[in-house]
Design a protein around this motif. Structure first.
Motif, PDB file in Angstrom:
ATOM      1  N   SER A 259       0.835  -1.193   0.000  1.00 32.31           N
ATOM      2  CA  SER A 259       0.000   0.000   0.000  1.00 32.31           C
ATOM      3  C   SER A 259       0.871   1.244   0.000  1.00 32.31           C
ATOM      4  N   ILE A 260       0.297   2.337  -0.466  1.00 25.89           N
ATOM      5  CA  ILE A 260       0.974   3.638  -0.473  1.00 25.89           C
ATOM      6  C   ILE A 260      -0.030   4.709  -0.065  1.00 25.89           C
ATOM      7  N   MET A 261       0.462   5.688   0.701  1.00 25.33           N
ATOM      8  CA  MET A 261      -0.370   6.802   1.145  1.00 25.33           C
ATOM      9  C   MET A 261       0.183   8.104   0.561  1.00 25.33           C
ATOM     10  N   VAL A 294      -4.128   4.493  -0.408  1.00 26.48           N
ATOM     11  CA  VAL A 294      -5.090   4.914   0.614  1.00 26.48           C
ATOM     12  C   VAL A 294      -4.822   6.354   1.000  1.00 26.48           C
ATOM     13  N   ALA A 295      -5.869   7.100   1.265  1.00 31.94           N
ATOM     14  CA  ALA A 295      -5.732   8.528   1.567  1.00 31.94           C
ATOM     15  C   ALA A 295      -5.143   8.743   2.940  1.00 31.94           C
ATOM     16  N   VAL A 300      -8.568  13.913   1.344  1.00 31.08           N
ATOM     17  CA  VAL A 300      -9.503  14.100   0.230  1.00 31.08           C
ATOM     18  C   VAL A 300     -10.337  15.353   0.481  1.00 31.08           C
ATOM     19  N   ASN A 301     -10.834  15.485   1.677  1.00 27.77           N
ATOM     20  CA  ASN A 301     -11.634  16.655   2.023  1.00 27.77           C
ATOM     21  C   ASN A 301     -10.820  17.950   1.922  1.00 27.77           C
ATOM     22  N   LEU A 302      -9.507  17.847   2.169  1.00 27.45           N
ATOM     23  CA  LEU A 302      -8.672  19.046   2.110  1.00 27.45           C
ATOM     24  C   LEU A 302      -8.580  19.629   0.708  1.00 27.45           C
ATOM     25  N   LEU A 303      -8.833  18.830  -0.308  1.00 30.15           N
ATOM     26  CA  LEU A 303      -8.854  19.376  -1.665  1.00 30.15           C
ATOM     27  C   LEU A 303      -9.914  20.467  -1.782  1.00 30.15           C
ATOM     28  N   TYR A 304     -10.959  20.337  -0.971  1.00 32.34           N
ATOM     29  CA  TYR A 304     -12.047  21.306  -0.962  1.00 32.34           C
ATOM     30  C   TYR A 304     -11.834  22.388   0.099  1.00 32.34           C
TER      31      TYR A 304
END
Length: 800
Positions: A259-261, A294-295, A300-304
Motif C-alpha cells: 500500500s501507499i499513502m 489509501v488517503a 480528500v476533504n482538504l482538496l475542498y
C-alpha cells in the motif's frame, strides 16, 4: 462437498479459485452503493456488544448525519484503528472488532469482510504493545537486518489482533530538521532510507504479504516550504525522482509493498491526492505497483477545504479517485458522494470499478474471506522477545558525538554522578510521536508507563548512593493538546492560550539547585532534548515544527549553569531532531545523540555510559551548525555555501558520523575492476578495516561516489554502500564490495534514469566527511544508457 453443492457456492467464496476470477464474480454482483462502500472507511470506538460510537474530529471525520446502520448496510472497505482509537485492552478490542466483522459478514447482502488498519511506525499504536525506538534510531543502527526484525515483530503483533494493514513506514527523506516529522524519517540519504524501508516492509508483510505495509508520504512531504507541516513543496522533476521517489521505487520493486499513502501537500500547485501523474503514471504505469493507494486522514476533504481546487466534497472525491486513489481514510465524508459525482459526469463507473477491484483483490489476497475474525486467545502484543529487539535497536542506535575521555563512567563506587535535566526521569521523553502514550495526550487520556528511565537505570547500575538527581527545568509544564488549528494557517492576530509558545516552560527557578548538584559531583550528566507530541502538544512531531535549532525552553540556560561549575559534563540529547548547544559543543566532556530510544532506552543508555556496551550508532542525518545553515544535507550540490567561506554553513557532526570506545584504521584498498561496461558492469573492490584500540567494536564502513562530469549538476557525494563490521581488539576484517553500474544513475530531462560513461571518485570512510581511502572508477561505453524498469538498485557488501 459434493459437486452439486460446490456449483451452488458463488465463485467469489471459493478459496481454491484464482483471485481474478473471484474479483470478477463479486464485482458483477455488486450494486453501485455496494461498490462505493468498499472505497471508504469508518472511524468508530468499537464495542464488543455492537453498540459502536462515532469518533469525530474537526480535522478528520466530521459528523455527516448518516446513521451508522445506514452507512454499514452496503458493506465497508476499512475500519480505522479499531484498537488504537481509544484505550482498550487488546483482547476486548479484538472482540469489538470481531463484532463489527460479524455484522459485515452476516448482515450485509454479499458478506464482504472489512479490513482493519492501525498505526505501527514504532510498534502497534495500541494499549500494551511494545514501544520501539523511533525511525531515526532504526536508521542510526545502519543495520537493515535488525530493522527487518523490528518489522517482523510488529507484523506478528498486528496479525494477532486481526490488523490487516499497517500505516508505516515513512519514506520521507529528511531535508530540514526543523520539520516536526523529521523524527518519523530514516534520515537524509535516499539510499539509506530505501534500504531500511525495504527491510522493514519485508519484515512487516512476511512472505505471504498478509499484512500490508503502507509507504508514506508520497511524495516529498519532508521538503515542505520552511519545514512547515502541509506547506507547499518546490522541487524540480530531477530532484523529485533522484531524492524523494527513489526510496519508494525501491520499496515497491524490491519489497513488494502492499500500500501507499499520498501526502497532504501540493507540488507545483498540484495536491498529491489529486496528482494522477504520480499516483497512476509513476506508481502503477511506470513502476508496476499492484497494491492499494489509501488517503492520508482527511486529505480528500482538504482538496475542498484547504487547497481550494474542488468546489465541494463530491468534486474532491471525484478528483482523488480519478487520480488513482482506492480508499478514503479515516472516514467517508467525501467518498459517500461518489454516486453524486457519477450522476454529474465527473467520474465514470469504469474508474470506480477499477478501484473496487483493487480493494477486493487485496482482501482476497490476504485471505480475509477465509479468516475474517481474529482469535482472542492468540492476542500477543507484548513479549520478552519483542522487548529484546527494542533493546537491541536502542543499543545500536545511540550515537557518540564527542568524548574527551570522561566515558565510560567508572563503575567501581569511587565516582559520584549528578543526573540533571528535564528528560532524565520522564518516560515520555524516550518515545516518538506515533507511540500510543504520546498519542493519548491530545485525547485527554493518559497511559501509565512502567518504562525504566535513564535516571532509574543509572541508579540500578551505579548504585543509589552514587547518583544524585536534579531536574533543573521542565520542557513543558503540563502535557495537553495545544494546536490552535489543524491544518492550515493561523490568522496573524491569533494568540490563543493553547499555542506552542504557551506550552513551553520558561521557569528557571530550579536551575541553581541543579548547578549545585553538579558542583558536588565528579561527573554531571545533563539530559536535554524535546518531547514528542502531535500538533503542538509537544516540541517535535507531526504539526510540531520549529523555527530554531536551539534547545526548547530554558534548557540552554540549565546547561550553561552546569558547565559553569567546571564539573565534567556529559550531554545526552534525546528527541526527534538534533539541536545546537548554544556554542558550548567544545566545552562539554561528551555528547550523545539518542533520538527516541523507546521502552528500553533507559537501560541501553546506562549500559553504554558505563561501558558495558560499546557505541556503534552513526548519524542518519547531519547536525547543522545553526538554523541559519538549513536546509543543509551532506549530499548537496556545489556552491550551497553561497560564499567561498561561510562559517555558519555546514555541519559540526556530519551524516554517517559516530564514535566508540575504540578506533579503526582503513588500508589495503584493492580495486579488482576499476572499469566496468555501462550495460551490465559491476565494480568490485575490497579493503581492510583494523581495530587499533583496546576493545572490540563495530565500525560502519560507508562507500560514497561522486560523478566528475555529468550532463546535469550532481551532488558532491552520494552514499552507495555500507555495512556494520565487527572487529575484535587488535584484529582486522576484509570488506568486499560489489557495486552495480546501474547505481550511478540520475534523472534526465525526460524523467528517465540514465547512466553516462565517465569517471567517478570513489570515497571510502567512516562518515560522509571522514574519508580514508580514495580511488577512481570508470564507466565505459560510447553512449548514455537508459535504465530498464528492473534496474539493479542495491550494492552488496560482505565481510571476511
Amino acid at each position: 462437498m459434493s459437486l452439486d453443492h460446490q456449483s451452488e457456492v458463488p465463485v467469489y467464496r471459493r478459496a481454491d479459485t484464482p483471485t481474478e476470477a473471484r474479483v470478477a464474480d463479486l464485482l458483477a454482483r455488486m450494486t453501485i452503493d455496494e461498490k462505493i462502500a468498499q472505497l471508504h472507511a469508518v472511524w468508530l470506538k468499537l464495542r464488543a456488544n455492537g453498540r459502536h460510537e462515532w469518533r469525530t474530529e474537526d480535522f478528520a471525520q466530521r459528523d455527516t448525519g448518516v446513521p451508522l446502520d445506514t452507512l454499514l448496510q452496503h458493506g465497508l472497505g476499512q475500519v480505522t484503528r479499531p484498537l488504537g482509537t481509544h484505550t482498550v485492552d487488546p483482547q476486548e478490542g479484538v472482540e469489538a472488532f470481531n463484532a463489527l466483522q460479524r455484522q459485515m459478514i452476516e448482515h450485509t447482502r454479499l458478506g464482504i469482510p472489512v479490513m482493519a488498519h492501525e498505526e505501527c511506525l514504532v510498534g502497534l499504536m495500541i494499549k500494551d504493545a511494545t514501544l520501539f525506538p523511533s525511525p531515526l534510531n532504526y536508521a542510526a543502527t545502519w543495520n537493515p537486518a535488525l530493522v527487518g526484525r523490528v518489522g517482523e515483530v510488529i507484523g506478528e503483533q498486528a496479525r494477532s489482533i486481526g490488523c490487516h494493514q499497517g500505516l508505516a513506514p515513512v519514506l520521507d527523506v529528511s531535508r530540514d530538521p526543523r520539520w516536526g516529522r523529521t523524527e518519523e524519517t530514516f534520515g537524509e540519504d535516499p539510499y539509506l532510507v530505501g534500504v531500511m524501508a525495504c527491510h522493514y516492509v519485508q519484515g512487516l508483510q512476511g512472505e505471504k504479504r498478509d499484512v500490508l505495509a503502507t509507504l508514506k508520504h508520497f511524495v516529498a512531504h519532508s521538503a515542505s516550504e520552511g519545514a512547515r507541516n502541509h506547506a507547499p513543496v518546490h522541487v524540480g522533476p530531477r530532484e523529485l525522482n533522484d531524492t524523494f521517489l527513489l526510496p519508494f521505487e525501491m520499496a515497491v520493486k524490491l519489497a513488494h509493498a502492499g500500500s501507499i499513502m499520498p501526502a497532504y501537500h501540493d507540488i507545483d500547485g498540484v495536491p498529491c491526492h489529486a496528482n494522477r501523474d504520480l499516483l497512476q503514471g509513476v506508481l502503477r504505469d511506470k513502476w508496476g505497483f499492484d497494491g492499494l493507494i489509501v488517503a492520508d486522514y482527511a486529505a480528500v476533504n482538504l482538496l475542498y477545504t484547504h487547497h481550494g481546487i474542488a468546489r465541494d466534497v463530491a468534486d474532491a472525491a471525484a478528483q482523488s479517485f480519478n487520480a488513482g486513489l482506492d480508499i478514503e481514510l479515516p472516514g467517508h465524508e467525501c467518498a459517500l458522494h461518489l454516486k453524486e459525482t457519477l450522476a454529474r459526469g465527473e467520474i465514470s463507473e469504469v474508474t470506480i470499478d477499477a478501484a473496487v477491484k483493487r480493494v477486493l483483490r487485496a482482501k482476497f489476497d490476504i485471505g480475509l474471506f477465509e479468516q475474517p475474525y481474529a482469535d482472542v486467545a492468540r492476542v500477543n502484543v507484548r513479549s520478552e522477545a519483542a522487548s529484546d529487539v527494542a533493546h537491541e535497536v536502542a543499543l545500536e542506535s545511540v550515537v557518540l558525538l564527542r568524548n574527551d575521555g570522561v566515558l565510560p563512567l567508572a563503575n567501581d563506587g569511587r565516582q559520584n554522578v549528578a543526573v540533571i535535566g528535564p528528560t532524565a526521569d520522564d518516560p515520555l521523553a524516550l518515545l516518538a510521536g506515533y507511540s500510543f502514550p504520546v498519542h493519548l495526550i491530545n485525547s485527554g487520556e493518559s497511559a501509565h508507563s512502567s518504562m525504566t528511565t535513564p535516571l532509574q537505570a543509572l541508579r540500578n547500575v551505579l548504585g543509589e548512593a552514587h547518583v544524585s538527581y536534579a531536574q533543573g527545568c521542565a520542557i513543558i509544564e503540563e502535557r495537553r493538546a495545544g494546536a490552535p488549528v489543524f491544518p492550515g494557517d493561523v490568522s496573524l492576530d491569533t494568540r490563543e492560550v493553547g499555542t506552542r509558545d504557551a506550552l513551553i516552560s520558561t521557569n528557571t527557578t530550579h536551575i541553581i539547585a541543579a548547578a549545585e548538584a553538579a558542583r558536588a559531583a565528579d561527573v554531571a550528566i545533563v539530559f536535554v532534548g524535546d518531547l514528542a507530541g502531535l500538533f503542538q502538544s509537544g516540541t517535535v512531531g507531526e504539526g510540531s515544527d520549529t523555527d530554531s535549532l536551539a534547545l526548547p525552553g530554558v534548557q540552554q540556560a540549565l546547561l550553561d549553569a552546569v558547565l559553569a561549575t567546571g564539573t565534567p559534563t556529559v550531554v545526552v540529547m534525546t528527541g526527534g531532531r538534533p539541536y545546537n548547544l548554544g556554542g558550548q559543543e567544545e566545552r562539554v566532556a561528551a555528547l550523545l545523540m539518542a533520538f527516541a530510544p523507546g521502552e528500553k532506552g533507559g537501560e541501553a543508555l546506562a549500559a553504554l555510559l558505563v561501558g558495558h556496551e560499546n557505541f556503534s550508532g552513526r548519524l542518519p542525518l547531519s547536525v547543522p551548525t545553526s538554523a541559519g545553515a538549513v536546509p543543509y544535507v551532506y549530499n548537496h550540490r556545489l556552491k550551497s555555501a553561497g560564499t567561498p567561506v561561510a562559517w555558519h554553513f555546514g555541519s559540526r557532526y556530519p551524516f554517517g558520523f559516530g564514535l566508540g570506545y575504540t578506533r579503526f584504521a582503513y588500508e589495503a584498498l584493492d580495486i579488482a575492476t576499476p572499469t566496468a561496461p555501462i550495460e551490465t558492469g559491476t565494480f568490485a573492490f575490497s579493503f581492510t578495516v583494523k581495530n587499533t584500540g583496546a576493545r572490540s567494536g563495530v565500525e560502519v564502513v560507508q562507500i560514497y561516489l561522486r560523478d566528475r562530469v555529468a550532463s546535469s549538476a550532481r551532488p558532491v557525494r552520494e552514499l552507495k554502500a555500507f555495512s556494520r563490521v565487527t572487529v575484535q581488539a587488535g584484529g582486522a576484517a576484509r570488506v568486499h564490495v560489489r557495486l552495480p553500474v546501474d547505481m550511478l544513475n540520475f534523472t534526465d530531462g525526460r524523467g528517465e534514469r540514465i547512466v553516462e560513461p565517465g569517471e567517478f571518485d570513489l570515497m571510502i570512510g567512516s562518515s560522509s566527511r571522514d574519508i580514508h581511502l580514495h580511488a577512481t572508477l570508470a564507466v565505459t561505453g560510447k553512449a548514455t544508457r537508459t535504465l530498464p524498469r528492473d534496474w539493479r538498485m542495491t550494492s552488496d557488501v560482505s565481510v571476511d
